[in-house]
Scaffold this motif. Structure first.
Motif, PDB file in Angstrom:
ATOM      1  N   VAL A 171       8.260   1.633 -16.458  1.00 46.74           N
ATOM      2  CA  VAL A 171       8.503   1.871 -14.838  1.00 46.74           C
ATOM      3  C   VAL A 171       7.048   1.578 -14.175  1.00 46.74           C
ATOM      4  O   VAL A 171       6.994   1.441 -13.004  1.00 46.74           O
ATOM      5  CB  VAL A 171       8.922   3.537 -14.779  1.00 46.74           C
ATOM      6  N   GLY A 172       5.982   2.256 -14.761  1.00 42.06           N
ATOM      7  CA  GLY A 172       4.737   2.093 -14.001  1.00 42.06           C
ATOM      8  C   GLY A 172       4.397   0.649 -13.829  1.00 42.06           C
ATOM      9  O   GLY A 172       4.017   0.231 -12.574  1.00 42.06           O
ATOM     10  N   ALA A 173       4.704  -0.202 -14.703  1.00 39.91           N
ATOM     11  CA  ALA A 173       4.381  -1.731 -14.310  1.00 39.91           C
ATOM     12  C   ALA A 173       5.314  -2.171 -13.505  1.00 39.91           C
ATOM     13  O   ALA A 173       4.831  -3.194 -12.403  1.00 39.91           O
ATOM     14  CB  ALA A 173       4.589  -2.393 -15.719  1.00 39.91           C
ATOM     15  N   ALA A 174       6.665  -1.742 -13.547  1.00 40.09           N
ATOM     16  CA  ALA A 174       7.691  -2.318 -12.539  1.00 40.09           C
ATOM     17  C   ALA A 174       7.306  -1.747 -11.216  1.00 40.09           C
ATOM     18  O   ALA A 174       7.257  -2.733 -10.191  1.00 40.09           O
ATOM     19  CB  ALA A 174       8.869  -1.736 -12.946  1.00 40.09           C
ATOM     20  N   SER A 175       6.547  -0.665 -11.044  1.00 38.37           N
ATOM     21  CA  SER A 175       6.210  -0.243  -9.762  1.00 38.37           C
ATOM     22  C   SER A 175       4.964  -0.868  -9.376  1.00 38.37           C
ATOM     23  O   SER A 175       4.947  -1.301  -8.082  1.00 38.37           O
ATOM     24  CB  SER A 175       5.882   1.331  -9.873  1.00 38.37           C
ATOM     25  N   ALA A 176       4.053  -1.126 -10.113  1.00 38.67           N
ATOM     26  CA  ALA A 176       2.871  -2.121  -9.866  1.00 38.67           C
ATOM     27  C   ALA A 176       3.399  -3.453  -9.218  1.00 38.67           C
ATOM     28  O   ALA A 176       2.666  -3.911  -8.533  1.00 38.67           O
ATOM     29  CB  ALA A 176       1.907  -2.145 -11.068  1.00 38.67           C
ATOM     30  N   ILE A 177       4.599  -3.992  -9.600  1.00 33.42           N
ATOM     31  CA  ILE A 177       4.881  -5.157  -9.304  1.00 33.42           C
ATOM     32  C   ILE A 177       5.663  -5.069  -7.965  1.00 33.42           C
ATOM     33  O   ILE A 177       5.473  -5.564  -6.948  1.00 33.42           O
ATOM     34  CB  ILE A 177       5.693  -6.141 -10.150  1.00 33.42           C
ATOM     35  N   GLY A 178       6.604  -3.993  -8.116  1.00 32.04           N
ATOM     36  CA  GLY A 178       7.706  -4.187  -6.926  1.00 32.04           C
ATOM     37  C   GLY A 178       7.182  -3.299  -5.798  1.00 32.04           C
ATOM     38  O   GLY A 178       7.548  -3.628  -4.520  1.00 32.04           O
ATOM     39  N   LEU A 179       6.353  -2.250  -5.748  1.00 27.77           N
ATOM     40  CA  LEU A 179       5.930  -1.580  -4.734  1.00 27.77           C
ATOM     41  C   LEU A 179       5.287  -2.439  -3.572  1.00 27.77           C
ATOM     42  O   LEU A 179       5.557  -2.453  -2.393  1.00 27.77           O
ATOM     43  CB  LEU A 179       5.175  -0.229  -4.739  1.00 27.77           C
ATOM     44  N   PRO A 180       4.207  -3.202  -4.045  1.00 26.69           N
ATOM     45  CA  PRO A 180       3.387  -3.839  -3.234  1.00 26.69           C
ATOM     46  C   PRO A 180       4.398  -4.871  -2.299  1.00 26.69           C
ATOM     47  O   PRO A 180       4.312  -5.156  -1.215  1.00 26.69           O
ATOM     48  CB  PRO A 180       2.287  -4.540  -4.002  1.00 26.69           C
ATOM     49  N   VAL A 181       5.232  -5.512  -3.332  1.00 26.44           N
ATOM     50  CA  VAL A 181       5.984  -6.569  -2.544  1.00 26.44           C
ATOM     51  C   VAL A 181       6.970  -6.108  -1.616  1.00 26.44           C
ATOM     52  O   VAL A 181       7.046  -6.381  -0.489  1.00 26.44           O
ATOM     53  CB  VAL A 181       6.761  -7.449  -3.600  1.00 26.44           C
ATOM     54  N   GLY A 182       7.759  -4.749  -1.880  1.00 29.56           N
ATOM     55  CA  GLY A 182       8.516  -4.114  -1.247  1.00 29.56           C
ATOM     56  C   GLY A 182       7.858  -3.539   0.171  1.00 29.56           C
ATOM     57  O   GLY A 182       8.659  -3.711   1.188  1.00 29.56           O
ATOM     58  N   ALA A 242       5.021  -4.652   1.549  1.00 27.94           N
ATOM     59  CA  ALA A 242       4.694  -5.727   2.568  1.00 27.94           C
ATOM     60  C   ALA A 242       5.752  -6.293   3.314  1.00 27.94           C
ATOM     61  O   ALA A 242       5.816  -6.489   4.333  1.00 27.94           O
ATOM     62  CB  ALA A 242       4.005  -6.734   1.586  1.00 27.94           C
ATOM     63  N   ALA A 243       6.981  -6.409   2.484  1.00 31.80           N
ATOM     64  CA  ALA A 243       8.169  -7.184   3.028  1.00 31.80           C
ATOM     65  C   ALA A 243       8.834  -6.165   3.942  1.00 31.80           C
ATOM     66  O   ALA A 243       9.154  -6.453   5.131  1.00 31.80           O
ATOM     67  CB  ALA A 243       9.210  -7.420   2.086  1.00 31.80           C
ATOM     68  N   GLY A 244       8.796  -4.943   3.758  1.00 31.99           N
ATOM     69  CA  GLY A 244       9.177  -3.774   4.618  1.00 31.99           C
ATOM     70  C   GLY A 244       8.316  -3.618   6.025  1.00 31.99           C
ATOM     71  O   GLY A 244       9.036  -3.707   7.182  1.00 31.99           O
ATOM     72  N   ILE A 245       7.061  -3.667   5.963  1.00 32.53           N
ATOM     73  CA  ILE A 245       6.321  -3.654   6.971  1.00 32.53           C
ATOM     74  C   ILE A 245       6.425  -5.043   7.893  1.00 32.53           C
ATOM     75  O   ILE A 245       6.739  -4.824   8.902  1.00 32.53           O
ATOM     76  CB  ILE A 245       4.850  -3.488   6.663  1.00 32.53           C
ATOM     77  N   TYR A 246       6.708  -6.211   7.070  1.00 28.38           N
ATOM     78  CA  TYR A 246       6.911  -7.434   7.904  1.00 28.38           C
ATOM     79  C   TYR A 246       8.047  -7.091   8.843  1.00 28.38           C
ATOM     80  O   TYR A 246       8.151  -7.548   9.756  1.00 28.38           O
ATOM     81  CB  TYR A 246       7.085  -8.532   6.806  1.00 28.38           C
ATOM     82  N   GLY A 305       4.716 -10.945   0.912  1.00 24.47           N
ATOM     83  CA  GLY A 305       5.646 -10.396   0.511  1.00 24.47           C
ATOM     84  C   GLY A 305       7.129 -10.333   0.981  1.00 24.47           C
ATOM     85  O   GLY A 305       8.177 -10.446   0.187  1.00 24.47           O
ATOM     86  N   ALA A 306       7.347 -10.758   2.143  1.00 23.63           N
ATOM     87  CA  ALA A 306       8.684 -10.949   2.587  1.00 23.63           C
ATOM     88  C   ALA A 306       9.231 -12.475   2.061  1.00 23.63           C
ATOM     89  O   ALA A 306      10.450 -12.570   1.721  1.00 23.63           O
ATOM     90  CB  ALA A 306       8.597 -11.079   4.229  1.00 23.63           C
ATOM     91  N   VAL A 307       8.263 -13.307   1.854  1.00 22.41           N
ATOM     92  CA  VAL A 307       8.736 -14.408   1.449  1.00 22.41           C
ATOM     93  C   VAL A 307       9.376 -14.589   0.047  1.00 22.41           C
ATOM     94  O   VAL A 307      10.363 -15.114  -0.545  1.00 22.41           O
ATOM     95  CB  VAL A 307       8.042 -15.718   1.461  1.00 22.41           C
ATOM     96  N   THR A 308       8.729 -13.476  -0.868  1.00 22.23           N
ATOM     97  CA  THR A 308       9.071 -13.368  -2.192  1.00 22.23           C
ATOM     98  C   THR A 308      10.456 -13.090  -2.327  1.00 22.23           C
ATOM     99  O   THR A 308      11.008 -13.715  -3.256  1.00 22.23           O
ATOM    100  CB  THR A 308       8.210 -12.091  -2.861  1.00 22.23           C
ATOM    101  N   ILE A 309      11.225 -12.328  -1.497  1.00 26.40           N
ATOM    102  CA  ILE A 309      12.394 -11.794  -1.835  1.00 26.40           C
ATOM    103  C   ILE A 309      13.485 -12.916  -1.691  1.00 26.40           C
ATOM    104  O   ILE A 309      14.145 -13.239  -2.627  1.00 26.40           O
ATOM    105  CB  ILE A 309      12.618 -10.524  -0.822  1.00 26.40           C
ATOM    106  N   PRO A 310      13.529 -13.880  -0.535  1.00 24.46           N
ATOM    107  CA  PRO A 310      14.377 -14.984  -0.634  1.00 24.46           C
ATOM    108  C   PRO A 310      14.166 -15.845  -1.928  1.00 24.46           C
ATOM    109  O   PRO A 310      14.997 -16.559  -2.382  1.00 24.46           O
ATOM    110  CB  PRO A 310      14.155 -15.722   0.708  1.00 24.46           C
TER     111      PRO A 310
END
Lengths: 327, 281
Positions: free
Chosen positions: B74-85, B87-91, A35-40
């Motif tokens: 918006v549902g599809a956007a959330s399905a893509i964006g939420l997991p990535v955001g 995961a990255a936020g927790i990281y 997830g973190a790598v995706t952003i850059p």
């Protein structure tokens, strides 16, 4: 031989048992890293795609694109100067209106407001940021512009008509109308950041000024605002970044004409508005590429503006953190 | 000492002025909301929510195609964006010393300041231009990109509020890191993360610019993500700038529906956050 066994033996010993990563931990970290790598990667890809889209126009018009004023899809001649000019001018109008208002509200909220009003007022101003841009555009077309055309603009022309800015025929859609709607849209951002910066000013600043005999207002102006100055400038620049890239409301109010006029009553155009209007109906590759070039320029400018703003705000925030520790 | 009265007068005047400025600043909000309610409510009807638009010039019809379109996009956007955001936020919160954290945080700030229209151009170049047709999915991708940095920021900030003693207690009890992160840290701050995500959904639900040349808009009810699709913000834009009276009424009504959705999501999220802080404070 001995060296290898030594290394093998040494390895588990340098790790504390807490560091020992189980498979679960490795998988977990792997997923998060993904997830973190995706952003850059996304940003890199974005820059690359914009660059590739713009390459044709860059090769054809070079840097002269920025200073050339002709925009003629039929003759395949493109220059973005009127767009850049319109973007800057509409944003400057917006800041000229929004900055005093936002600062006033921020000062009221941090310095003079009764305790019970603070949260509700900040919340209501924050609501302005939640309203979608296209709704501002709708409201601008059917409420703001008629009001401006019939009352405010004629009044301005009468009072300030000696300035070339306020001369000439009054259309509804105009640079000034776009600037006003932008001001409303940018205000919550400038307000909330400058409020945070003012809140970070240590109370000792205020107390010192008051103890020296300053009035309440003098304390704010001489001790609080100067202390927060670079953060406030950061807030303003952040607002500028918002205004530069704002699209829908501006597209609906600015009149969309590739011209540079001295009068603020005349229609204009901005970079974002041109992309919004022309991209899906672009005729030919060069037109499309010229619009991608505009998008690329807009991206570069907003990145620079935002980076500058963050640097300034960060400096104040760091200063206040140090001050907080010192107390 | 004669100046004293003058100085006090100036001070009172300025305090009054600043107070007045608050009223001026709140005026547009009041006007916008009142106008929306007055102009929009009259055109809301059952047809408005259940029918597709009548052909241009004819009266009647509704915007069900746009409501469904917004939900799908918006549902599809959330399905893509939420997991990535997420995961990255927790990281970023869990591995603050990592160099990737610094890079990701910095890039997220850059993306956060990027105009949404530029993201639209990117989605166009990436998806529409390569597939050679407009599609709802391209619009979702653009919205997801706008959403990721917002979700990342709120997630990271929420997790940072969790006291380290809680994490240490879990680790001391022999929990592996991943379980500590998920069932102790994330779980504790879950309401905050959910509200942050709702705010991001509310923000992208009103976005128009990135959809203009990705989802494009349509007059028909469509469920296919690989085809052009209508969305409420696009409907507001097309109807507001169109020539017909009837269209203008629909623009107001669509805007009212849109703003109700956005406000319910974002005000609800904000109130929930505040209640949570009150609870802890």
């Amino acid at each position: 031989m001995t060296a290898i066994t030594e290394r093998k033996l040494a390895r588990p010993a340098d790790r504390s048992p807490l560091d020992h990563a189980s498979y679960g931990d490795r998988i977990f970290r792997g997923l998060l890293t993904l997830g973190a790598v995706t952003i850059p990667l996304l940003l890199g890809f974005l820059v690359l795609e914009l660059w590739q889209g713009a390459r044709l126009a860059m090769g054809k018009f070079g840097l002269g694109f920025v200073t050339n004023s002709v925009w003629d899809p039929v003759a395949v001649q493109f220059g973005a100067f009127p767009l850049i000019f319109g973007t800057l001018l509409s944003s400057l109008i917006a800041l000229a209106i929004a900055v005093p208002l936002s600062l006033g509200v921020a000062i009221f909220l941090t310095e003079f407001s009764p305790e019970g009003l603070r949260q509700p007022v900040a919340f209501l101003i924050g609501l302005l940021a939640a309203i979608p841009s296209v709704v501002y555009g709708l409201w601008g077309i059917f409420v703001l512009i008629p009001a401006l055309r019939t009352t405010a603009f004629p009044l301005l022309r009468e009072v300030l008509g000696f300035l070339p800015l306020f001369r000439g025929p009054i259309y509804g859609p105009s640079m000034l109308a776009a600037g006003i709607i932008l001001a409303i849209m940018v205000m919550p951002y400038v307000m909330s950041v400058s409020r945070e910066v003012l809140l970070a000013v240590p109370d000792t600043q205020r107390e010192a000024a008051l103890a020296l005999g300053a009035t309440r207002w003098e304390a704010v102006i001489t001790a609080v605002v100067p202390y927060a100055r670079s953060g406030i400038i950061g807030a303003v620049i952040l607002g500028l970044g918002r205004a530069l890239g704002e699209t829908m409301a501006v597209t609906m109010l600015i009149g969309n004409r590739h011209e540079i006029a001295a009068s603020l009553f005349a229609p204009g155009y901005t970079m974002a508005a041109a992309i919004a209007n022309e991209f899906s109906e672009a005729v030919g590759d060069v037109h499309l590429s010229a619009l991608a070039y505009v998008a690329f320029l807009l991206f570069v400018v907003t990145v620079l503006v935002n980076a500058g703003a963050r640097l300034l705000i960060w400096r104040v925030a760091r200063g206040s953190a140090a001050g907080g520790k010192a107390l | 000492m004669n100046h004293r009265g003058l100085r006090r007068g100036v001070s009172n005047l300025m305090v009054g002025l600043v107070t007045g400025v608050v009223l001026v600043a709140l005026l547009p909000l009041a006007f916008i909301l009142v106008n929306l309610a007055l102009q929009g409510a009259g055109s809301l009807s059952l047809d408005f929510f259940t029918r597709t638009p009548a052909p241009a010039g004819e009266s009647g019809g509704g915007v069900v195609h746009a409501i469904v379109g917004t939900l799908i996009i918006v549902g599809a956007a959330s399905a893509i964006g939420l997991p990535v955001g997420l995961a990255a936020g927790i990281y970023c919160a869990e591995y603050p010393a990592s160099r990737l954290t610094w890079t990701t945080r910095f890039v997220a700030d850059v993306l956060n300041g990027t105009p949404s229209i530029v993201v639209g151009v990117f989605a166009w170049a990436w998806i529409v231009a390569t597939q050679r047709h407009f599609s709802a999915l391209a619009g979702s991708a653009a919205l997801a990109i706008l959403m990721i940095p917002m979700v990342l920021r709120t997630t990271e900030e929420m997790i940072k509020l969790v006291p380290s003693s809680l994490r240490e207690a879990a680790l001391a009890l022999g929990y592996p890191r991943w379980r500590t992160s998920l069932s102790i840290v994330v779980r504790t701050t879950l309401p905050g993360i959910v509200t942050g995500s709702l705010l991001a959904v509310a923000r992208i639900a009103g976005e128009t610019a990135p959809l203009l040349f990705t989802a494009l808009g349509s007059q028909y009810l469509s469920f296919r993500p690989d085809q052009p699709m209508a969305a409420l913000p696009l409907t507001v834009f097309t109807y507001a700038t169109g020539p017909y009276e009837e269209w203008h009424r629909y623009a107001w009504a669509s805007a009212l529906v849109l703003i109700l959705v956005v406000l319910v999501l974002s005000v609800g999220a904000r109130l929930a956050i505040r209640r949570r802080f009150d609870f802890h404070g």
